[in-house]
Enzyme design. Structure first.
Site, PDB file in Angstrom:
ATOM      1  CB  SER A 177      -0.860  -0.025   1.262  1.00  0.00           C
ATOM      2  OG  SER A 177      -1.460   1.216   1.478  1.00  0.00           O
ATOM      3  CE1 TYR A 203      -4.010  -2.574   5.560  1.00  0.00           C
ATOM      4  CE2 TYR A 203      -3.510  -0.231   5.425  1.00  0.00           C
ATOM      5  CZ  TYR A 203      -3.772  -1.429   4.803  1.00  0.00           C
ATOM      6  OH  TYR A 203      -3.782  -1.498   3.439  1.00  0.00           O
ATOM      7  CE  LYS A 250      -1.460  -4.570   3.418  1.00  0.00           C
ATOM      8  NZ  LYS A 250      -1.672  -5.894   2.813  1.00  0.00           N
TER       9      LYS A 250
HETATM   10  C1  UD1 Z   1      -6.751   4.270   3.847  1.00  0.00           C
HETATM   11  C2  UD1 Z   1      -5.342   3.857   4.101  1.00  0.00           C
HETATM   12  C3  UD1 Z   1      -4.871   2.881   3.072  1.00  0.00           C
HETATM   13  C4  UD1 Z   1      -5.775   1.702   3.063  1.00  0.00           C
HETATM   14  C5  UD1 Z   1      -7.172   2.200   2.740  1.00  0.00           C
HETATM   15  C6  UD1 Z   1      -8.131   1.003   2.733  1.00  0.00           C
HETATM   16  C7  UD1 Z   1      -3.855   5.446   5.151  1.00  0.00           C
HETATM   17  C8  UD1 Z   1      -3.006   6.631   4.967  1.00  0.00           C
HETATM   18  N1  UD1 Z   1      -4.486   5.020   4.080  1.00  0.00           N
HETATM   19  O1  UD1 Z   1      -6.763   5.070   2.680  1.00  0.00           O
HETATM   20  O2  UD1 Z   1      -3.594   2.422   3.342  1.00  0.00           O
HETATM   21  O3  UD1 Z   1      -5.341   0.775   2.121  1.00  0.00           O
HETATM   22  O4  UD1 Z   1      -7.573   3.143   3.723  1.00  0.00           O
HETATM   23  O5  UD1 Z   1      -8.801   0.840   3.920  1.00  0.00           O
HETATM   24  O6  UD1 Z   1      -3.951   4.907   6.212  1.00  0.00           O
HETATM   25  N2  UD1 Z   1     -13.091  10.643   3.456  1.00  0.00           N
HETATM   26  C9  UD1 Z   1     -14.116  11.529   3.756  1.00  0.00           C
HETATM   27  N3  UD1 Z   1     -15.288  11.023   4.243  1.00  0.00           N
HETATM   28  C10 UD1 Z   1     -15.493   9.682   4.444  1.00  0.00           C
HETATM   29  C11 UD1 Z   1     -14.439   8.782   4.125  1.00  0.00           C
HETATM   30  C12 UD1 Z   1     -13.256   9.302   3.642  1.00  0.00           C
HETATM   31  O7  UD1 Z   1     -13.976  12.743   3.601  1.00  0.00           O
HETATM   32  O8  UD1 Z   1     -16.572   9.308   4.913  1.00  0.00           O
HETATM   33  C13 UD1 Z   1     -11.840  11.183   2.909  1.00  0.00           C
HETATM   34  C14 UD1 Z   1     -10.624  10.826   3.731  1.00  0.00           C
HETATM   35  O9  UD1 Z   1     -10.410  11.806   4.721  1.00  0.00           O
HETATM   36  C15 UD1 Z   1      -9.528  10.791   2.666  1.00  0.00           C
HETATM   37  C16 UD1 Z   1     -10.251  10.326   1.412  1.00  0.00           C
HETATM   38  O10 UD1 Z   1     -11.632  10.558   1.659  1.00  0.00           O
HETATM   39  O11 UD1 Z   1      -9.045  12.083   2.430  1.00  0.00           O
HETATM   40  C17 UD1 Z   1     -10.040   8.854   1.128  1.00  0.00           C
HETATM   41  O12 UD1 Z   1     -10.319   8.099   2.303  1.00  0.00           O
HETATM   42  P1  UD1 Z   1     -10.369   6.506   2.313  1.00  0.00           P
HETATM   43  O13 UD1 Z   1     -11.236   6.023   1.206  1.00  0.00           O
HETATM   44  O14 UD1 Z   1     -10.740   6.100   3.705  1.00  0.00           O
HETATM   45  O15 UD1 Z   1      -8.891   6.063   1.965  1.00  0.00           O
HETATM   46  P2  UD1 Z   1      -7.491   6.477   2.647  1.00  0.00           P
HETATM   47  O16 UD1 Z   1      -7.682   6.994   4.022  1.00  0.00           O
HETATM   48  O17 UD1 Z   1      -6.756   7.329   1.676  1.00  0.00           O
END
Ligand code: UD1
Length: 338
Positions: free
Chosen positions: A127, A152, A156
């Protein structure tokens, strides 16, 4: 000619199932091990509907040492694509031992059995989390691996290190694929992402909000140093991602790898903010998504997107599908869920 037989652990999961489809379409024999802890057995029907071939399936927990050992004795395996792992960042903070056991102990057993039974090729699901908040964007494979933010993420990093150590002393070649943010669903809508309970990731939350299952999407943070203040990620279509696994596997099978352990970023190279995603979703599907801005989520980084040069040049792979195509398939998949 004898077909290569590939073991796909976690082959009924989100990325695993899409990879099994691509493997079967390229003529590989597939055997799946999955414990069904975070997916459903019906995924097997979806794979069969797309490819016309029902892959061999063994329901097994990789922590079950005895059964894993007898599996390897009974099957002649040419390569392993190892997806099976727990992946919820928040849960890993609450239950670190579950993560070290599910993601690390199982990897050790797997490698013990692979080396004992002379299985020479491994593709490992890694990842972009290994980079944390990189100092430079886009992120190249040479960016330093930073101290993990969560158990987590740590699994990795440690997983990559364990594999590297093993490749040094055994006849094992490995490729770690560092995924950015995988999204979307197969165009047939036979398989897709199956989040159990309240989704933690952005796209399933967006599609469930559009479907009326969730009232409102919370956008985590509006004060990031990004063009619109929301966090930036590199969202990659799961089908593009799946295809990269077959290319990486073929590289190992043909002995084209340049070292015993290689690392590749898999992303599109384009960063999209949370608001970009919401707008692309609206455009692709003519659907509104209710959202509100809330505080940042703890542990989130500001911005991450891939430098894809190495994967482009060495693997001859690049992402072909765009954000809107991915969000359209994710929405079609959502519509199919009861
Ligand atoms: C995270 C992990 C990644 C993991 C992935 C799968 C980190 C840095 N990244 O990715 O390693 O493989 O999850 O579980 O730990 N967001 C919102 N509202 C929501 C959900 C998300 O605004 O309800 C935003 C988050 O703040 C982020 C973006 O959307 O900026 C993507 O979030 P998400 O899909 O959870 O992925 P990551 O956090 O990037």
């Amino acid at each position: 000619m004898k077909k290569n037989k590939i073991l796909v652990t976690g082959g009924l999961g989100f990325i695993g199932s899409h990879t099994v489809v691509e493997l079967q379409q390229k003529g590989f024999d597939v055997v799946i091990i999955d414990d069904l802890s975070n997916t459903r057995i019906e995924v097997l029907d979806g794979i069969t509907a797309i490819t016309g071939v029902r892959p061999e399936f063994v329901q097994m927990d990789l922590k079950d040492k005895v059964h894993v050992a007898s599996f390897f004795e009974q099957h002649s395996i040419d390569g392993v694509i190892h997806f099976a792992a727990s992946k919820a960042v928040g849960e890993s903070v609450e239950q670190p031992l579950k993560y070290y056991e599910n993601n690390i102990s199982t990897l050790v057993y797997l490698l013990k059995n692979m080396t004992k039974n002379k299985v020479p090729h491994l593709i490992f699901s890694s990842s972009c989390t290994v980079y944390g908040q990189a100092d430079e964007l886009p992120i190249t494979e040479n960016a330093p691996v930073k101290k993990a933010e969560s158990p987590y993420g740590n699994t990795k990093q440690i997983g990559e290190e364990i594999i590297q150590d093993v490749t040094k002393v055994f006849d094992l070649n490995a490729i770690a694929l560092r995924y950015f943010n995988p999204i979307g669903a197969h165009e047939s809508v036979e398989i897709g992402e199956l989040p159990l309970g309240v989704p933690q990731n952005l796209i399933p939350y967006v599609t469930q909000t559009a479907a009326g299952i969730r009232e409102e999407l919370s956008v985590f943070g509006h004060d990031y140093p990004t063009p619109d203040g929301t966090a930036v990620r590199d969202y990659i279509h799961v089908v593009d991602l799946a295809k990269a696994h077959i290319i990486a596997l073929q590289r190992l099978l043909e002995g084209k790898n340049k070292s015993k352990m290689e690392y590749f970023n898999l992303g599109t190279g384009t960063g999209s903010s949370v608001l970009d995603v919401i707008n692309a979703f609206k455009k692709a599907n003519q659907m509104d998504v209710n959202y509100k801005i809330v505080a940042r989520r703890e542990g989130d980084i500001t911005s991450a997107y891939a430098d894809t040069k190495l994967a482009n040049e060495e693997l001859g792979w690049k992402a072909n599908l765009g954000l809107e195509e991915a969000l359209s398939s994710a929405w079609q998949w959502q519509l199919k869920q009861k």
